[in-house]
Each structure stands twice: as C-alpha cells, then as structure tokens.
Design a protein around this motif. Sequence first.
Motif, PDB file in Angstrom:
ATOM      1  N   CYS A   1     -13.638   1.547   2.721  1.00 22.44           N
ATOM      2  CA  CYS A   1     -14.335   1.667   3.816  1.00 22.44           C
ATOM      3  C   CYS A   1     -14.370   0.546   4.710  1.00 22.44           C
ATOM      4  CB  CYS A   1     -15.769   2.257   3.711  1.00 22.44           C
ATOM      5  SG  CYS A   1     -16.757   1.036   2.801  1.00 22.44           S
ATOM      6  N   ILE A   2     -13.987  -0.712   3.872  1.00 24.43           N
ATOM      7  CA  ILE A   2     -14.020  -2.200   4.692  1.00 24.43           C
ATOM      8  C   ILE A   2     -12.462  -2.531   4.808  1.00 24.43           C
ATOM      9  CG2 ILE A   2     -14.558  -4.678   4.418  1.00 24.43           C
ATOM     10  CD1 ILE A   2     -16.614  -3.530   2.488  1.00 24.43           C
ATOM     11  N   SER A   3     -12.094  -2.444   6.003  1.00 25.34           N
ATOM     12  CA  SER A   3     -10.602  -2.765   6.135  1.00 25.34           C
ATOM     13  C   SER A   3      -9.946  -3.979   5.631  1.00 25.34           C
ATOM     14  CB  SER A   3     -10.176  -2.427   7.827  1.00 25.34           C
ATOM     15  OG  SER A   3     -10.851  -3.517   8.657  1.00 25.34           O
ATOM     16  N   SER A   4     -10.771  -4.964   5.608  1.00 23.49           N
ATOM     17  CA  SER A   4     -10.426  -6.146   5.372  1.00 23.49           C
ATOM     18  C   SER A   4     -10.162  -6.374   3.812  1.00 23.49           C
ATOM     19  CB  SER A   4     -11.168  -7.468   6.037  1.00 23.49           C
ATOM     20  OG  SER A   4     -12.492  -7.247   5.275  1.00 23.49           O
ATOM     21  N   TYR A   5     -10.668  -5.620   2.862  1.00 17.70           N
ATOM     22  CA  TYR A   5     -10.655  -5.824   1.627  1.00 17.70           C
ATOM     23  C   TYR A   5     -10.121  -4.489   1.040  1.00 17.70           C
ATOM     24  CZ  TYR A   5     -12.104  -5.816  -3.304  1.00 17.70           C
ATOM     25  OH  TYR A   5     -12.119  -5.432  -4.712  1.00 17.70           O
ATOM     26  N   GLN A   6      -8.944  -4.856   0.398  1.00 21.44           N
ATOM     27  CA  GLN A   6      -8.200  -3.725  -0.255  1.00 21.44           C
ATOM     28  C   GLN A   6      -8.119  -4.070  -1.726  1.00 21.44           C
ATOM     29  OE1 GLN A   6      -6.920  -0.822   0.971  1.00 21.44           O
ATOM     30  NE2 GLN A   6      -7.817  -1.276   2.730  1.00 21.44           N
ATOM     31  N   PRO A   7      -8.803  -3.232  -2.546  1.00 19.54           N
ATOM     32  CA  PRO A   7      -8.646  -3.553  -3.930  1.00 19.54           C
ATOM     33  C   PRO A   7      -7.350  -3.232  -4.770  1.00 19.54           C
ATOM     34  CG  PRO A   7      -9.884  -1.415  -3.641  1.00 19.54           C
ATOM     35  CD  PRO A   7      -9.607  -1.981  -2.242  1.00 19.54           C
ATOM     36  N   LYS A   8      -7.202  -4.035  -5.812  1.00 23.22           N
ATOM     37  CA  LYS A   8      -5.790  -3.846  -6.276  1.00 23.22           C
ATOM     38  C   LYS A   8      -5.790  -2.403  -7.089  1.00 23.22           C
ATOM     39  CE  LYS A   8      -2.699  -7.179  -6.928  1.00 23.22           C
ATOM     40  NZ  LYS A   8      -1.477  -6.879  -6.376  1.00 23.22           N
ATOM     41  N   ALA A   9      -4.681  -1.559  -6.999  1.00 22.38           N
ATOM     42  CA  ALA A   9      -4.665  -0.315  -7.647  1.00 22.38           C
ATOM     43  C   ALA A   9      -4.205  -0.687  -9.302  1.00 22.38           C
ATOM     44  CB  ALA A   9      -3.754   0.350  -6.923  1.00 22.38           C
ATOM     45  N   PRO A  10      -4.885   0.081 -10.256  1.00 23.52           N
ATOM     46  CA  PRO A  10      -4.349  -0.104 -11.554  1.00 23.52           C
ATOM     47  C   PRO A  10      -2.825   0.102 -11.828  1.00 23.52           C
ATOM     48  CG  PRO A  10      -6.431   1.314 -11.331  1.00 23.52           C
ATOM     49  CD  PRO A  10      -5.659   1.104  -9.956  1.00 23.52           C
ATOM     50  N   LYS A  11      -2.162  -0.531 -12.626  1.00 25.68           N
ATOM     51  CA  LYS A  11      -0.620  -0.310 -12.817  1.00 25.68           C
ATOM     52  C   LYS A  11      -0.324   1.067 -13.355  1.00 25.68           C
ATOM     53  CE  LYS A  11       0.902  -5.025 -13.386  1.00 25.68           C
ATOM     54  NZ  LYS A  11       2.047  -5.401 -12.850  1.00 25.68           N
ATOM     55  N   GLU A  12      -1.284   1.728 -14.028  1.00 27.37           N
ATOM     56  CA  GLU A  12      -1.107   3.286 -14.469  1.00 27.37           C
ATOM     57  C   GLU A  12      -0.846   4.031 -13.105  1.00 27.37           C
ATOM     58  OE1 GLU A  12      -4.040   1.428 -15.632  1.00 27.37           O
ATOM     59  OE2 GLU A  12      -3.106   0.787 -17.314  1.00 27.37           O
ATOM     60  N   LEU A  13      -1.284   3.891 -12.006  1.00 26.86           N
ATOM     61  CA  LEU A  13      -1.299   4.575 -10.983  1.00 26.86           C
ATOM     62  C   LEU A  13       0.145   4.618 -10.301  1.00 26.86           C
ATOM     63  CD1 LEU A  13      -4.658   4.606  -9.119  1.00 26.86           C
ATOM     64  CD2 LEU A  13      -3.683   6.411 -10.493  1.00 26.86           C
ATOM     65  N   GLU A  14       1.080   3.603 -10.651  1.00 23.33           N
ATOM     66  CA  GLU A  14       2.153   3.232 -10.028  1.00 23.33           C
ATOM     67  C   GLU A  14       3.379   4.383 -10.359  1.00 23.33           C
ATOM     68  OE1 GLU A  14       4.082  -0.280 -11.235  1.00 23.33           O
ATOM     69  OE2 GLU A  14       2.549  -1.509 -10.124  1.00 23.33           O
ATOM     70  N   ARG A  15       3.051   5.112 -11.409  1.00 21.94           N
ATOM     71  CA  ARG A  15       4.024   6.242 -11.626  1.00 21.94           C
ATOM     72  C   ARG A  15       3.726   7.494 -10.920  1.00 21.94           C
ATOM     73  NH1 ARG A  15       2.579   9.456 -17.225  1.00 21.94           N
ATOM     74  NH2 ARG A  15       0.179   9.683 -16.737  1.00 21.94           N
ATOM     75  N   TYR A  16       2.818   7.596 -10.042  1.00 23.32           N
ATOM     76  CA  TYR A  16       2.347   8.544  -9.260  1.00 23.32           C
ATOM     77  C   TYR A  16       2.816   8.219  -7.643  1.00 23.32           C
ATOM     78  CZ  TYR A  16      -0.013  10.777 -13.074  1.00 23.32           C
ATOM     79  OH  TYR A  16      -0.384  11.217 -14.353  1.00 23.32           O
ATOM     80  N   ARG A  17       2.909   7.116  -7.453  1.00 22.42           N
ATOM     81  CA  ARG A  17       3.327   6.511  -5.879  1.00 22.42           C
ATOM     82  C   ARG A  17       4.650   7.304  -5.734  1.00 22.42           C
ATOM     83  NH1 ARG A  17       0.502   3.052  -3.318  1.00 22.42           N
ATOM     84  NH2 ARG A  17      -0.734   1.826  -4.282  1.00 22.42           N
ATOM     85  N   LYS A  18       4.639   7.739  -4.184  1.00 24.45           N
ATOM     86  CA  LYS A  18       5.638   8.004  -3.686  1.00 24.45           C
ATOM     87  C   LYS A  18       6.886   7.073  -3.486  1.00 24.45           C
ATOM     88  CE  LYS A  18       3.674  11.772  -1.028  1.00 24.45           C
ATOM     89  NZ  LYS A  18       3.124  11.819   0.457  1.00 24.45           N
ATOM     90  N   THR A  19       6.443   5.839  -2.985  1.00 18.31           N
ATOM     91  CA  THR A  19       7.558   4.734  -2.949  1.00 18.31           C
ATOM     92  C   THR A  19       7.015   3.475  -4.076  1.00 18.31           C
ATOM     93  OG1 THR A  19       5.847   3.449  -1.472  1.00 18.31           O
ATOM     94  CG2 THR A  19       7.659   5.014  -0.255  1.00 18.31           C
ATOM     95  N   LYS A  20       8.293   3.287  -4.739  1.00 18.72           N
ATOM     96  CA  LYS A  20       7.838   2.187  -5.730  1.00 18.72           C
ATOM     97  C   LYS A  20       8.202   0.775  -5.489  1.00 18.72           C
ATOM     98  CE  LYS A  20       8.221   5.697  -9.124  1.00 18.72           C
ATOM     99  NZ  LYS A  20       7.954   5.884 -10.387  1.00 18.72           N
TER     100      LYS A  20
END
Length: 50
Positions: free
Chosen positions: A31-50
């Motif tokens: 909800c805070i646009s200036s703060y973007q938390p780091k995504a866990p590395k385990e979620l990388e295999r589900y991303r559309k773009t790598k």
Amino acid sequence: MKNNLTKKSSKRTAKVLDSFLSMDANSASCCISSYQPKAPKELERYRKTK
C-alpha cells in the motif's frame, strides 16, 4: 475408488495454488508506493518475465 478421488482432488488443489502463486509473483501488493519489499527467490519460478 477413494485413492483415485484423492489423487484427482490433490492435482486440482495443486493447480489452483500454482495459479494463485503466479498471480502473487506478478503483482506488487504494497500500500506504500515508495516501499517495495523484496520477493522471495522461491517465487521467481512463477514470474512471467525472468
């Protein structure tokens, strides 16, 4: 018969959970646009773009 039903339901559950993970991996849900938390590395295999 019960074993076959269990296998089918577990496959469907895994497919649904994979689709939810794919949606979460491709969206920023902060909800805070200036703060973007780091995504866990385990979620990388589900991303559309790598």
